[in-house]
Design an enzyme around this catalytic site. Structure first.
Site, short mmCIF file in Angstrom:
data_model
loop_
_atom_site.label_atom_id
_atom_site.label_comp_id
_atom_site.label_asym_id
_atom_site.label_seq_id
_atom_site.Cartn_x
_atom_site.Cartn_y
_atom_site.Cartn_z
N TYR A 24 -1.25 -0.70 10.25
CA TYR A 24 -1.46 -1.07 8.85
C TYR A 24 -0.26 -0.65 8.01
O TYR A 24 0.24 -1.43 7.18
CB TYR A 24 -2.75 -0.42 8.34
CG TYR A 24 -3.09 -0.71 6.88
CD1 TYR A 24 -3.55 -1.96 6.48
CD2 TYR A 24 -2.96 0.29 5.91
CE1 TYR A 24 -3.88 -2.21 5.15
CE2 TYR A 24 -3.28 0.05 4.59
CZ TYR A 24 -3.74 -1.19 4.21
OH TYR A 24 -4.06 -1.44 2.89
N SER B 37 0.84 -1.20 0.00
CA SER B 37 0.00 0.00 0.00
C SER B 37 0.87 1.24 0.00
O SER B 37 1.99 1.23 0.53
CB SER B 37 -0.89 0.02 1.25
OG SER B 37 -1.54 1.27 1.37
P1 NAD Z 1 -11.70 -5.81 0.44
O1 NAD Z 1 -12.05 -5.60 1.88
O2 NAD Z 1 -12.70 -5.50 -0.61
O3 NAD Z 1 -11.18 -7.30 0.20
C1 NAD Z 1 -10.33 -7.95 1.11
C2 NAD Z 1 -10.68 -9.42 1.14
O4 NAD Z 1 -9.78 -10.11 2.02
C3 NAD Z 1 -12.10 -9.71 1.64
O5 NAD Z 1 -12.79 -10.53 0.69
C4 NAD Z 1 -11.88 -10.45 2.95
O6 NAD Z 1 -12.87 -11.43 3.23
C5 NAD Z 1 -10.52 -11.09 2.70
N1 NAD Z 1 -9.86 -11.49 3.94
C6 NAD Z 1 -9.77 -10.79 5.10
N2 NAD Z 1 -9.11 -11.51 6.03
C7 NAD Z 1 -8.77 -12.69 5.44
C8 NAD Z 1 -8.09 -13.85 5.89
N3 NAD Z 1 -7.62 -13.95 7.15
N4 NAD Z 1 -7.91 -14.88 5.02
C9 NAD Z 1 -8.38 -14.77 3.75
N5 NAD Z 1 -9.04 -13.71 3.27
C10 NAD Z 1 -9.23 -12.67 4.11
O7 NAD Z 1 -10.36 -4.96 0.23
P2 NAD Z 1 -9.59 -4.44 -1.07
O8 NAD Z 1 -9.68 -2.97 -1.07
O9 NAD Z 1 -9.96 -5.21 -2.27
O10 NAD Z 1 -8.10 -4.77 -0.63
C11 NAD Z 1 -7.33 -5.81 -1.20
C12 NAD Z 1 -5.87 -5.62 -0.77
O11 NAD Z 1 -5.39 -4.37 -1.27
C13 NAD Z 1 -5.68 -5.58 0.75
O12 NAD Z 1 -4.47 -6.23 1.06
C14 NAD Z 1 -5.57 -4.10 1.03
O13 NAD Z 1 -4.87 -3.83 2.22
C15 NAD Z 1 -4.84 -3.61 -0.20
N6 NAD Z 1 -4.99 -2.18 -0.48
C16 NAD Z 1 -6.22 -1.62 -0.73
C17 NAD Z 1 -6.32 -0.27 -1.00
C18 NAD Z 1 -7.63 0.43 -1.29
O14 NAD Z 1 -7.66 1.66 -1.35
N7 NAD Z 1 -8.71 -0.29 -1.50
C19 NAD Z 1 -5.16 0.53 -1.04
C20 NAD Z 1 -3.93 -0.07 -0.79
C21 NAD Z 1 -3.86 -1.43 -0.53
#
Ligand code: NAD
Length: 252
Positions: free
Chosen positions: A158, A143
């Protein structure tokens, strides 16, 4: 669709059941490019539903990335079923909008465990297989919070977890390069998904958008395109890198 970049490849994506998430968009793009995809997520029914959305032959399985034995069982089952795993995307992640002094031990454990420990466990579960095959691509979701010390949504724990993901990515890339296993990280900026849905006030959103030179939030597809690049032979000489997908919100 133009050239299929992942024809005949088998890809595993963690945390990919979330409907508007980065993992699901990545799974869709990989499938569109000819890959067979396994969607792993906490809830089996949701994982299966997401896999079915991609078309026939894709797989949805329950997998908690913090459970070492469970992760190994799922990866072993996929290797037995497919004969190989070519690509792993460590995408599962959670975040919490806490200030430094608000981080309780349970907060630290939860956020570090899913983001960092989960990335370690899933990678360890496929590495022996990829080393033996002398081929593999691993893409880790970090991130911009890791690079700029948060400031969007997630708290310091985080940022620390995602910075840890960068360290793990680079050290793993160095160790695995002789085996033709490439390991890279993506640093998304502010992407509209359910991870922040309903939790950002209008003022928070406006402040975030103000800091993005491209003037818009990213989309899940913006991130998926980068994952496709890193998982395909287009990036054949790229390893140990952190690729920014942030609309210019951190230019460094
Ligand atoms: P999201 O919440 O839509 O999806 C995350 C998924 O991870 C969910 O389906 C959840 O059920 C699953 N999950 C949570 N804990 C888990 C576990 N212990 N085992 C297996 N699955 C698990 O989030 P997103 O925005 O799609 O994020 C995806 C990745 O991208 C994450 O790692 C997040 O930190 C990273 N990220 C997101 C953003 C953003 O702005 N959306 C920015 C930077 C990084």
């Amino acid at each position: 669709m133009g050239t299929a970049l992942l024809e005949g490849k088998f890809a595993v994506i963690t945390g990919a059941a979330s409907k508007r998430g980065l993992g699901k968009a990545t799974a869709k793009l990989f499938a569109d490019h000819g890959a067979t995809v396994a969607i792993l997520d906490l809830d089996e029914a949701q994982a299966k539903e997401a896999a079915a959305d991609l078309g026939p032959n894709h797989v949805g399985m329950a997998c908690n990335v913090t459970d070492l034995d469970g992760v190994q069982k799922v990866m072993d089952a996929l290797i037995a079923k497919w004969g190989r795993i070519d690509i792993l995307v460590n995408n599962a992640g959670i975040t919490q909008p806490l200030k430094f002094m608000e981080i309780a031990p349970a907060n630290y454990d939860a956020v570090l465990d899913v983001n960092l420990r989960g990335t370690l466990y899933c990678t360890q579960a496929v590495i022996p297989h990829m080393k033996a095959n002398k081929a593999g691509k691993i893409v880790n979701m970090s991130s911009v919070s890791a690079q700029r010390g948060g400031g969007i949504f997630g708290g310091p724990h985080y940022s620390a977890a995602k910075a840890g993901v960068l360290g793990l990515t680079k050290a793993c890339a160095r160790e695995m390069a002789p085996f033709n296993v490439r390991v890279n990280a993506i640093c998304p900026g502010f992407i509209a998904t359910d991870i922040t849905a309903g939790k950002l006030t209008d003022e928070m959103r406006a402040a975030v958008l103000d800091g993005i030179p491209m003037g818009r939030a990213g989309t899940a597809e913006d991130v998926a395109g980068c994952a496709l690049f890193l998982a395909s032979d287009l990036s054949s000489y790229v390893t140990g890198s952190e690729v920014d997908v942030n609309g210019g919100s951190l230019i460094h």
